[in-house]
Design a protein around this motif. Structure first.
Motif, PDB file in Angstrom:
ATOM      1  N   ASP A 277     -13.218  -8.340 -16.084  1.00 25.43           N
ATOM      2  CA  ASP A 277     -14.178  -7.370 -16.606  1.00 25.43           C
ATOM      3  C   ASP A 277     -13.516  -6.264 -17.446  1.00 25.43           C
ATOM      4  OD1 ASP A 277     -12.874  -6.048 -14.599  1.00 25.43           O
ATOM      5  OD2 ASP A 277     -14.668  -5.555 -13.445  1.00 25.43           O
ATOM      6  N   LYS A 278     -12.265  -6.481 -17.800  1.00 28.04           N
ATOM      7  CA  LYS A 278     -11.507  -5.560 -18.663  1.00 28.04           C
ATOM      8  C   LYS A 278     -11.400  -4.145 -18.086  1.00 28.04           C
ATOM      9  CE  LYS A 278     -11.584  -7.832 -23.098  1.00 28.04           C
ATOM     10  NZ  LYS A 278     -11.621  -7.659 -24.553  1.00 28.04           N
ATOM     11  N   THR A 279     -11.322  -4.060 -16.759  1.00 21.34           N
ATOM     12  CA  THR A 279     -11.123  -2.764 -16.118  1.00 21.34           C
ATOM     13  C   THR A 279      -9.676  -2.532 -15.726  1.00 21.34           C
ATOM     14  OG1 THR A 279     -11.643  -3.695 -13.945  1.00 21.34           O
ATOM     15  CG2 THR A 279     -13.475  -2.739 -15.198  1.00 21.34           C
ATOM     16  N   ALA A 280      -8.824  -3.545 -15.910  1.00 18.64           N
ATOM     17  CA  ALA A 280      -7.427  -3.440 -15.507  1.00 18.64           C
ATOM     18  C   ALA A 280      -6.613  -4.504 -16.229  1.00 18.64           C
ATOM     19  CB  ALA A 280      -7.287  -3.591 -13.996  1.00 18.64           C
ATOM     20  N   LEU A 281      -5.279  -4.298 -16.235  1.00 22.05           N
ATOM     21  CA  LEU A 281      -4.369  -5.324 -16.723  1.00 22.05           C
ATOM     22  C   LEU A 281      -3.806  -6.085 -15.536  1.00 22.05           C
ATOM     23  CD1 LEU A 281      -2.299  -3.426 -19.483  1.00 22.05           C
ATOM     24  CD2 LEU A 281      -4.337  -4.870 -19.768  1.00 22.05           C
ATOM     25  N   LYS A 282      -3.757  -7.386 -15.651  1.00 15.71           N
ATOM     26  CA  LYS A 282      -3.177  -8.199 -14.589  1.00 15.71           C
ATOM     27  C   LYS A 282      -1.683  -7.913 -14.482  1.00 15.71           C
ATOM     28  CE  LYS A 282      -6.445 -11.975 -15.400  1.00 15.71           C
ATOM     29  NZ  LYS A 282      -6.586 -13.392 -15.849  1.00 15.71           N
ATOM     30  N   ALA A 283      -1.185  -7.926 -13.255  1.00  9.04           N
ATOM     31  CA  ALA A 283       0.223  -7.580 -13.039  1.00  9.04           C
ATOM     32  C   ALA A 283       0.933  -8.644 -12.223  1.00  9.04           C
ATOM     33  CB  ALA A 283       0.320  -6.236 -12.346  1.00  9.04           C
ATOM     34  N   THR A 284       2.234  -8.797 -12.495  1.00  4.82           N
ATOM     35  CA  THR A 284       3.088  -9.649 -11.679  1.00  4.82           C
ATOM     36  C   THR A 284       4.274  -8.820 -11.230  1.00  4.82           C
ATOM     37  OG1 THR A 284       4.209 -10.443 -13.687  1.00  4.82           O
ATOM     38  CG2 THR A 284       2.427 -11.795 -12.804  1.00  4.82           C
ATOM     39  N   ILE A 285       4.675  -9.029  -9.981  1.00  3.90           N
ATOM     40  CA  ILE A 285       5.790  -8.275  -9.413  1.00  3.90           C
ATOM     41  C   ILE A 285       7.101  -8.709 -10.065  1.00  3.90           C
ATOM     42  CG2 ILE A 285       7.061  -7.686  -7.305  1.00  3.90           C
ATOM     43  CD1 ILE A 285       4.253  -6.582  -7.311  1.00  3.90           C
ATOM     44  N   ILE A 286       7.925  -7.730 -10.402  1.00  3.93           N
ATOM     45  CA  ILE A 286       9.269  -8.022 -10.928  1.00  3.93           C
ATOM     46  C   ILE A 286      10.242  -8.018  -9.758  1.00  3.93           C
ATOM     47  CG2 ILE A 286      11.138  -7.243 -12.418  1.00  3.93           C
ATOM     48  CD1 ILE A 286       9.020  -5.970 -14.218  1.00  3.93           C
ATOM     49  N   ASN A 287      10.752  -9.155  -9.411  1.00  6.67           N
ATOM     50  CA  ASN A 287      11.679  -9.263  -8.280  1.00  6.67           C
ATOM     51  C   ASN A 287      13.064  -8.780  -8.683  1.00  6.67           C
ATOM     52  OD1 ASN A 287       9.768 -10.454  -6.501  1.00  6.67           O
ATOM     53  ND2 ASN A 287      10.016 -12.404  -7.597  1.00  6.67           N
ATOM     54  N   GLY A 288      13.699  -8.098  -7.743  1.00  3.01           N
ATOM     55  CA  GLY A 288      15.054  -7.637  -7.985  1.00  3.01           C
ATOM     56  C   GLY A 288      15.075  -6.409  -8.820  1.00  3.01           C
TER      57      GLY A 288
ATOM     58  N   ASP B 192       0.827  -1.209   0.000  1.00  5.73           N
ATOM     59  CA  ASP B 192       0.000   0.000   0.000  1.00  5.73           C
ATOM     60  C   ASP B 192       0.863   1.262   0.000  1.00  5.73           C
ATOM     61  OD1 ASP B 192      -2.137   1.819   0.273  1.00  5.73           O
ATOM     62  OD2 ASP B 192      -2.008   1.723   2.452  1.00  5.73           O
ATOM     63  N   ASN B 193       0.576   2.172  -0.941  1.00  6.59           N
ATOM     64  CA  ASN B 193       1.291   3.449  -1.063  1.00  6.59           C
ATOM     65  C   ASN B 193       2.763   3.268  -1.404  1.00  6.59           C
ATOM     66  OD1 ASN B 193       1.248   6.309  -1.069  1.00  6.59           O
ATOM     67  ND2 ASN B 193       2.157   6.353   0.974  1.00  6.59           N
ATOM     68  N   GLU B 194       3.082   2.175  -2.076  1.00  7.13           N
ATOM     69  CA  GLU B 194       4.456   1.932  -2.513  1.00  7.13           C
ATOM     70  C   GLU B 194       4.529   1.878  -4.037  1.00  7.13           C
ATOM     71  OE1 GLU B 194       7.225   1.872  -0.781  1.00  7.13           O
ATOM     72  OE2 GLU B 194       6.133   2.203   1.088  1.00  7.13           O
ATOM     73  N   LEU B 195       5.612   2.405  -4.568  1.00  3.57           N
ATOM     74  CA  LEU B 195       5.871   2.335  -6.008  1.00  3.57           C
ATOM     75  C   LEU B 195       6.631   1.041  -6.288  1.00  3.57           C
ATOM     76  CD1 LEU B 195       6.911   6.051  -6.463  1.00  3.57           C
ATOM     77  CD2 LEU B 195       4.984   4.972  -7.631  1.00  3.57           C
ATOM     78  N   ILE B 196       6.005   0.167  -7.063  1.00  6.81           N
ATOM     79  CA  ILE B 196       6.555  -1.168  -7.287  1.00  6.81           C
ATOM     80  C   ILE B 196       6.585  -1.473  -8.778  1.00  6.81           C
ATOM     81  CG2 ILE B 196       6.205  -3.641  -6.858  1.00  6.81           C
ATOM     82  CD1 ILE B 196       4.883  -2.853  -4.213  1.00  6.81           C
ATOM     83  N   ARG B 197       7.679  -2.093  -9.200  1.00  6.03           N
ATOM     84  CA  ARG B 197       7.859  -2.439 -10.611  1.00  6.03           C
ATOM     85  C   ARG B 197       7.081  -3.712 -10.921  1.00  6.03           C
ATOM     86  NH1 ARG B 197       9.643   1.057 -14.375  1.00  6.03           N
ATOM     87  NH2 ARG B 197      10.290  -0.050 -16.257  1.00  6.03           N
ATOM     88  N   VAL B 198       6.287  -3.692 -11.985  1.00  9.84           N
ATOM     89  CA  VAL B 198       5.501  -4.865 -12.370  1.00  9.84           C
ATOM     90  C   VAL B 198       5.617  -5.107 -13.865  1.00  9.84           C
ATOM     91  CG1 VAL B 198       3.804  -4.372 -10.552  1.00  9.84           C
ATOM     92  CG2 VAL B 198       3.340  -3.625 -12.902  1.00  9.84           C
ATOM     93  N   ARG B 199       5.216  -6.321 -14.254  1.00  9.39           N
ATOM     94  CA  ARG B 199       5.029  -6.613 -15.674  1.00  9.39           C
ATOM     95  C   ARG B 199       3.524  -6.745 -15.904  1.00  9.39           C
ATOM     96  NH1 ARG B 199       8.205  -7.985 -19.633  1.00  9.39           N
ATOM     97  NH2 ARG B 199       9.944  -8.475 -18.237  1.00  9.39           N
ATOM     98  N   MET B 200       3.028  -6.045 -16.920  1.00  9.98           N
ATOM     99  CA  MET B 200       1.594  -6.063 -17.193  1.00  9.98           C
ATOM    100  C   MET B 200       1.238  -7.189 -18.147  1.00  9.98           C
ATOM    101  SD  MET B 200       0.852  -1.956 -17.455  1.00  9.98           S
ATOM    102  CE  MET B 200       2.253  -1.636 -18.534  1.00  9.98           C
ATOM    103  N   GLY B 201       0.202  -7.937 -17.758  1.00 10.96           N
ATOM    104  CA  GLY B 201      -0.257  -9.048 -18.579  1.00 10.96           C
ATOM    105  C   GLY B 201      -1.570  -8.718 -19.265  1.00 10.96           C
TER     106      GLY B 201
END
Length: 480
Positions: free
Chosen positions: A469-480, A455-464
């Motif tokens: 319901d097509k309101t968002a793109l699924k994300a996975t955390i990029i480690n490291g 919460d309230n953190e800037l985190i690097r993700v990869r968007m899938g």
């Protein structure tokens, strides 16, 4: 060595200035508090209900903070409250109806509570609101800045209820500061209030008064306070933000540059800018020089028909609007551009609508906020003869909403598989977590991957791919 000493000296000066501004702010609050009998507030509970725009939500959040400082606790869900605050909207007749429903519901669910109604509907229909059974106090646009004082006086004179205090439009001159997040991650900083435009369909100038603003220095101090509280993103709110400076003789671009220098704030978003006030200088600054202003714009169009824009008394034509959109896209190809469009206003013939629809379709915008026109008493639009039937308004709205979905999905699809930095927002345990990229793409983190510390953190993700319901793109955390 001299450079190091100079830099250290400069940092010390900046720190002293920041501390001074915070002390002055604290002193001002203390001065007000000293004039109020806070014992009347101790142990009381409150509930808040907001209708309308981001500016209203920002103001309600600030009211909540003010009452909390007086000793008032926010009531738990289902717990009857001692104070009910309803911040109203009056942009359409539907909004008016929702306001009345909300007031009746709050009165019913909180028997014996002191019910305060403020906001645009309260300003425009103060006497009507004051006659609703259970309403204790109605505050207009000029009076809501002194909410705590009025509430304190009302507690002392509890028998004097169902009073209302509003000023005429020309007398609305106060500016109620607001920089708060409520239960959200993002802060909302009110930089301007009121409007001088008087578009034919709109009641906002009558509800909020003429354009006015605080100083850049005071807004910088509020942003610094938000940063000190851990805030990372601030949304600039107001009624006609680009008109900033009418009161102080300053410029909006100078406000943007000053806020950009506030350490700790990673992101700024501008909630809405009239196209004729969106300067090329601002676009170029955000694209080339800005540290923290995001590639995200919200620009009211209202109609893509020049004939309708003329009837609305808007301050631009569609060519100017198109030029602004193209300049943004040339400078910031990834920019998210939201656009307000009104349908079914008086004078919008079928030919005008088709012309407007094709114009909007041709623009590289991302999302449409579609509003059906609503008759507002006292507006000059009522003098326009051609009236669009309600059924036709719904059909036109449906077509524009479908166009909006097409444009948003097309925009999102470009970023599937890409990496992005996301500011995540708090989620209920066991639920998916959501956040936004710099260019306002909504992403979703599965419940399995979501963590409270995100919460309230800037985190690097990869968007899938899209979520269900097509309101968002699924994300996975990029480690490291």
């Amino acid at each position: 060595m001299l450079k190091i000493v100079y830099k250290r000296h400069l940092n010390e000066i900046k720190t002293k200035k920041r501390v001074f501004r915070q002390l002055m702010c604290t002193f001002a609050k203390q001065k007000i508090n000293d004039m109020i009998d806070t014992s009347a507030f101790q142990g009381k509970t409150a509930v808040y209900y907001t209708l309308g725009c981001k500016l209203n939500f920002s103001e309600t959040s600030t009211f909540g903070r003010m009452l909390q400082e007086m000793g008032v606790r926010t009531a738990h869900k289902g717990e009857p409250a001692d104070i009910c605050l309803i911040n109203t909207c009056s942009v359409t007749d539907v909004a008016d109806h929702k306001c009345r429903q909300a007031i009746h519901r709050m009165v019913r669910e909180n028997p014996g509570a002191f019910v305060v109604v403020t906001g645009c509907y309260a300003q425009l229909e103060a006497e009507t609101v004051s006659k609703i059974e259970g309403v204790s106090l109605v505050l207009g646009s000029n009076e809501k800045a002194n909410l705590v004082q009025f509430l304190s006086e009302a507690f002392v004179n509890r028998n004097n209820i169902t009073t209302y205090k509003t000023e005429k439009t020309k007398d609305i001159k106060t500016f109620a500061p607001s920089c708060s997040r409520g239960n959200r991650t993002r802060y909302f900083l009110k930089v301007q209030d009121g409007c001088d435009y008087f578009c034919t369909y709109c009641t906002i100038p009558y509800a909020r008064g003429f354009s006015r603003n605080p100083t850049i220095a005071s807004l910088v101090a509020q942003a610094e306070q938000a940063a000190a509280e851990g805030g990372k993103e601030i949304v600039l709110t107001g009624v006609n933000i680009g008109d900033f400076g009418k009161t102080t003789g300053e410029k909006f671009i100078d406000l943007v540059k000053a806020l950009d220098r506030v350490e700790g704030i990673s992101r700024y978003r501008i909630s809405s800018l009239e196209p004729d006030l969106l300067s090329d200088e601002l676009i170029d600054y955000c694209a080339r020089e800005s540290r923290a202003f995001m590639p995200h714009f919200h620009i009211p169009l209202q109609s893509g028909s020049d004939e309708v824009l003329r009837l609305m008394h808007r301050h631009y034509d569609r060519q100017l609007f198109a030029d602004k959109i193209m300049r943004i896209k040339e400078q910031m190809p990834d920019a998210f551009i939201g656009v307000d469009v009104m349908v079914g206003c008086r004078g919008e013939t079928p030919e005008c609508f088709e012309d407007a629809y094709e114009f909007v379709k041709s623009l590289p915008v991302t999302q449409l906020h579609v509003f059906p026109y609503s008759e507002r008493p006292g507006t000059s639009a009522l003098k326009i003869n051609y009236v669009v039937p309600e059924k036709e308004k719904k059909l036109r709205s449906k077509r524009l909403l479908e166009l909006s979905d097409e444009k948003t999905i097309s925009f999102y699809e470009q970023y599937i598989g890409q990496e992005a930095e996301v500011l995540f927002e708090k989620a209920t345990r066991g639920r998916a977590m959501h956040g936004f990229t710099k260019n306002y793409i909504r992403v979703e983190l599965s419940p399995a991957d979501a963590k409270p510390e995100f919460d309230n953190e800037l985190i690097r993700v990869r968007m899938g791919d899209f979520n269900h319901d097509k309101t968002a793109l699924k994300a996975t955390i990029i480690n490291g």
